[in-house]
Design a protein around this motif. Structure first.
Motif, short mmCIF file in Angstrom:
data_model
loop_
_atom_site.label_atom_id
_atom_site.label_comp_id
_atom_site.label_asym_id
_atom_site.label_seq_id
_atom_site.Cartn_x
_atom_site.Cartn_y
_atom_site.Cartn_z
N MET A 187 -27.04 -9.70 -10.06
CA MET A 187 -28.15 -10.44 -10.67
C MET A 187 -28.14 -11.91 -10.25
N PHE A 188 -27.00 -12.36 -9.68
CA PHE A 188 -26.90 -13.75 -9.24
C PHE A 188 -27.04 -13.90 -7.73
N GLY A 189 -27.34 -12.80 -7.03
CA GLY A 189 -27.40 -12.84 -5.58
C GLY A 189 -26.29 -11.98 -5.01
N PHE A 190 -25.86 -12.27 -3.80
CA PHE A 190 -24.78 -11.52 -3.17
C PHE A 190 -23.43 -12.08 -3.58
N SER A 191 -22.45 -11.19 -3.78
CA SER A 191 -21.11 -11.65 -4.12
C SER A 191 -20.09 -10.72 -3.49
N ASN A 192 -18.90 -11.24 -3.28
CA ASN A 192 -17.79 -10.43 -2.78
C ASN A 192 -17.05 -9.86 -3.97
N VAL A 193 -17.05 -8.53 -4.06
CA VAL A 193 -16.49 -7.84 -5.23
C VAL A 193 -15.28 -7.02 -4.81
N ILE A 194 -14.20 -7.17 -5.55
CA ILE A 194 -12.99 -6.38 -5.31
C ILE A 194 -12.98 -5.19 -6.26
N SER A 195 -12.75 -4.00 -5.74
CA SER A 195 -12.73 -2.80 -6.57
C SER A 195 -11.58 -1.90 -6.14
N GLU A 196 -11.35 -0.87 -6.93
CA GLU A 196 -10.26 0.06 -6.64
C GLU A 196 -10.55 0.84 -5.37
N CYS A 197 -9.54 1.00 -4.57
CA CYS A 197 -9.70 1.74 -3.32
C CYS A 197 -10.00 3.20 -3.64
N PRO A 198 -11.12 3.75 -3.14
CA PRO A 198 -11.46 5.15 -3.46
C PRO A 198 -10.60 6.16 -2.71
N ASN A 199 -9.95 5.72 -1.65
CA ASN A 199 -9.14 6.63 -0.85
C ASN A 199 -7.82 6.98 -1.52
N CYS A 200 -7.16 5.94 -2.10
CA CYS A 200 -5.85 6.17 -2.75
C CYS A 200 -5.92 6.00 -4.25
N HIS A 201 -7.14 5.74 -4.76
CA HIS A 201 -7.35 5.56 -6.20
C HIS A 201 -6.51 4.42 -6.77
N GLY A 202 -6.37 3.36 -5.97
CA GLY A 202 -5.69 2.16 -6.45
C GLY A 202 -4.19 2.19 -6.34
N LYS A 203 -3.62 3.27 -5.83
CA LYS A 203 -2.15 3.36 -5.77
C LYS A 203 -1.55 2.72 -4.52
N GLY A 204 -2.36 2.55 -3.49
CA GLY A 204 -1.86 1.93 -2.26
C GLY A 204 -1.09 2.90 -1.38
N LYS A 205 -0.79 4.07 -1.90
CA LYS A 205 -0.05 5.09 -1.15
C LYS A 205 -0.79 6.41 -1.24
N ILE A 206 -0.61 7.23 -0.23
CA ILE A 206 -1.22 8.55 -0.21
C ILE A 206 -0.11 9.59 -0.04
N VAL A 207 -0.11 10.57 -0.94
CA VAL A 207 0.88 11.66 -0.86
C VAL A 207 0.23 12.83 -0.13
N LYS A 208 0.72 13.11 1.07
CA LYS A 208 0.16 14.19 1.86
C LYS A 208 0.70 15.55 1.45
N GLU A 209 1.99 15.61 1.04
CA GLU A 209 2.59 16.85 0.57
C GLU A 209 3.15 16.62 -0.82
N PRO A 210 2.40 16.98 -1.87
CA PRO A 210 2.85 16.73 -3.24
C PRO A 210 4.12 17.50 -3.59
N CYS A 211 4.92 16.90 -4.44
CA CYS A 211 6.14 17.55 -4.94
C CYS A 211 5.74 18.74 -5.81
N PRO A 212 6.31 19.93 -5.56
CA PRO A 212 5.94 21.10 -6.37
C PRO A 212 6.45 21.02 -7.81
N GLU A 213 7.49 20.23 -8.05
CA GLU A 213 8.05 20.14 -9.41
C GLU A 213 7.13 19.35 -10.35
N CYS A 214 6.64 18.22 -9.85
CA CYS A 214 5.81 17.35 -10.71
C CYS A 214 4.35 17.35 -10.30
#
Length: 382
Positions: A187-214
């Motif tokens: 509403m104020f024009g253009f702005s630079n907005v920081i949001s959660e990364c959609p790829n890692c959901h804000g965790k910064g890490k990606i687990v390619k092979e999840p642990c079967p226990e947890c």
């Protein structure tokens, strides 16, 4: 080009021209909360004032822009950071505004401020549980084994969420920060907005092979039996906090606590008030009249007490130091003993004759209260 009339930016924020950066920020925080559109839905006047506040703050919070404004007025800053328009905001940086409105609204402004990054260490949640104690257990303390269900760090992946022998990889979209920056129209024009990364959901890490226990969470739910030390003198509704016995934290954060809410069962004989114990002891008419040596129960054992002759019903005496131990302190409370005189029932004829003879011989001389009451009755009905 003729510029539209604008109020002085110092006037807009209600500060003097010598105001410090901190004073300007405080003024903007106060007025920004008052006129923020989210708190004034549909109020066009509040929206206009909020835009005016933002415009003034963007200039006066920037040392270079403030210097030009002080020297040339609005002409010195229009077209520099506001897109040249009277009410526009061009492409200013929302970083500082995000911090301010995160403080005000507790959740960030335009995706900023107040947002806890998901890849930051987080403390585990607390657990609460009732624990039942007997009167004596609460009075003297004890050890109790309790069963709890809690989240613990997965032993297979050590909390990483990745299958054993693998490791999470850094998110290529946010480079491990858990956040991305985007340019958006507001509403104020253009702005630079920081949001959660959609790829890692804000965790910064990606687990390619999840642990079967947890299943990639890093934590597992377990039933545990733990032994706790109950301190002497604790009472109902008091809370014991066991540090670190709650749910496991995330991303290396500490575990939460276990809160034990105390419930003490009622006793058949004793009644507790603070650190004092109260008990009622029935005595016979003869014991009260002639006196007797009583065996009085206390939580510390049986004690003897010499009841004087002529003891009246509901007489109370105190046994010092025979009460509850003081919690985390020294000494004990007291025990208060109330004497109740029990009148015999189902008397034999011989017993009745003895009592009638006693009453006839005694007359009024040993009944002080009864005699006084009769005197008052006479005075009342004269």
């Amino acid at each position: 080009m003729i510029l539209p009339d604008k109020r002085d930016y110092y006037e807009v924020l209600g500060v003097s021209k010598s105001a410090t950066a901190d004073e300007i920020k405080k003024a903007f925080r106060k007025l920004g909360k008052k006129y923020h559109p989210d708190l004034n839905p549909g109020d066009k006047e509040a929206e206009a004032k909020f835009k005016e506040l933002n415009e003034a703050y963007q200039v006066l919070s920037d040392d270079e822009k403030r210097k030009r404004y002080d020297q040339f007025g609005h002409a010195g800053v229009d077209g520099n950071g506001f897109g040249g328009g009277a009410g526009g905001f061009g492409g200013f940086d929302m970083g500082d505004l995000g911090d301010i409105f995160g403080d005000i609204f507790g959740g960030g402004f335009g995706g900023f401020g107040g947002r806890q990054r998901r890849n930051a260490p987080r403390r585990g949640s607390d657990l609460s549980q009732y624990i039942n104690l007997t009167f004596e257990e609460a009075a003297f303390g004890c050890k109790k084994k309790i069963n709890i269900t809690k989240m613990e760090t997965c032993e297979s992946c050590h909390g990483t969420g990745a299958k054993a022998g693998t490791q999470p990889v850094t998110c290529p979209q946010c480079n491990g920060s858990g956040q991305i920056q985007q340019r958006r129209q507001t509403m104020f024009g253009f702005s630079n907005v920081i949001s959660e990364c959609p790829n890692c959901h804000g965790k910064g890490k990606i687990v390619k092979e999840p642990c079967p226990e947890c299943r990639g969470t890093g934590n597992v739910r377990k039933n545990k039996s733990i032994e706790v030390d109950i301190p002497a003198g604790i009472d109902s509704d008091q809370v014991m906090r066991i540090r670190g016995a709650g749910n496991a934290g995330e991303n290396g954060g500490p575990s939460g606590d276990l809160q034990l809410i105390i419930r003490v069962k009622a006793h058949e004989i004793y009644r507790r008030e603070g650190y004092d114990v109260h008990v009622s002891i029935p005595v016979t008419f003869v014991q009260a009249a002639l006196g007797a040596t009583l065996k009085v129960p206390t939580i510390h054992g049986i004690v003897e007490y010499d009841l004087p002759e002529g003891t009246q019903p509901n007489t109370r005496f105190r046994l010092r130091g025979k009460g509850i131990p003081v919690l985390h302190g020294k000494g004990n409370g007291d025990e208060y003993v109330t004497v109740t005189v029990e009148v015999p029932r189902n008397l034999s004829r011989k017993q009745k004759d003895i009592l009638e003879e006693f009453e006839s011989e005694n007359g009024e001389k040993n009944y002080t209260k009864r005699k006084t009451f009769k005197d008052k009755m006479k005075d009342l009905f004269k």
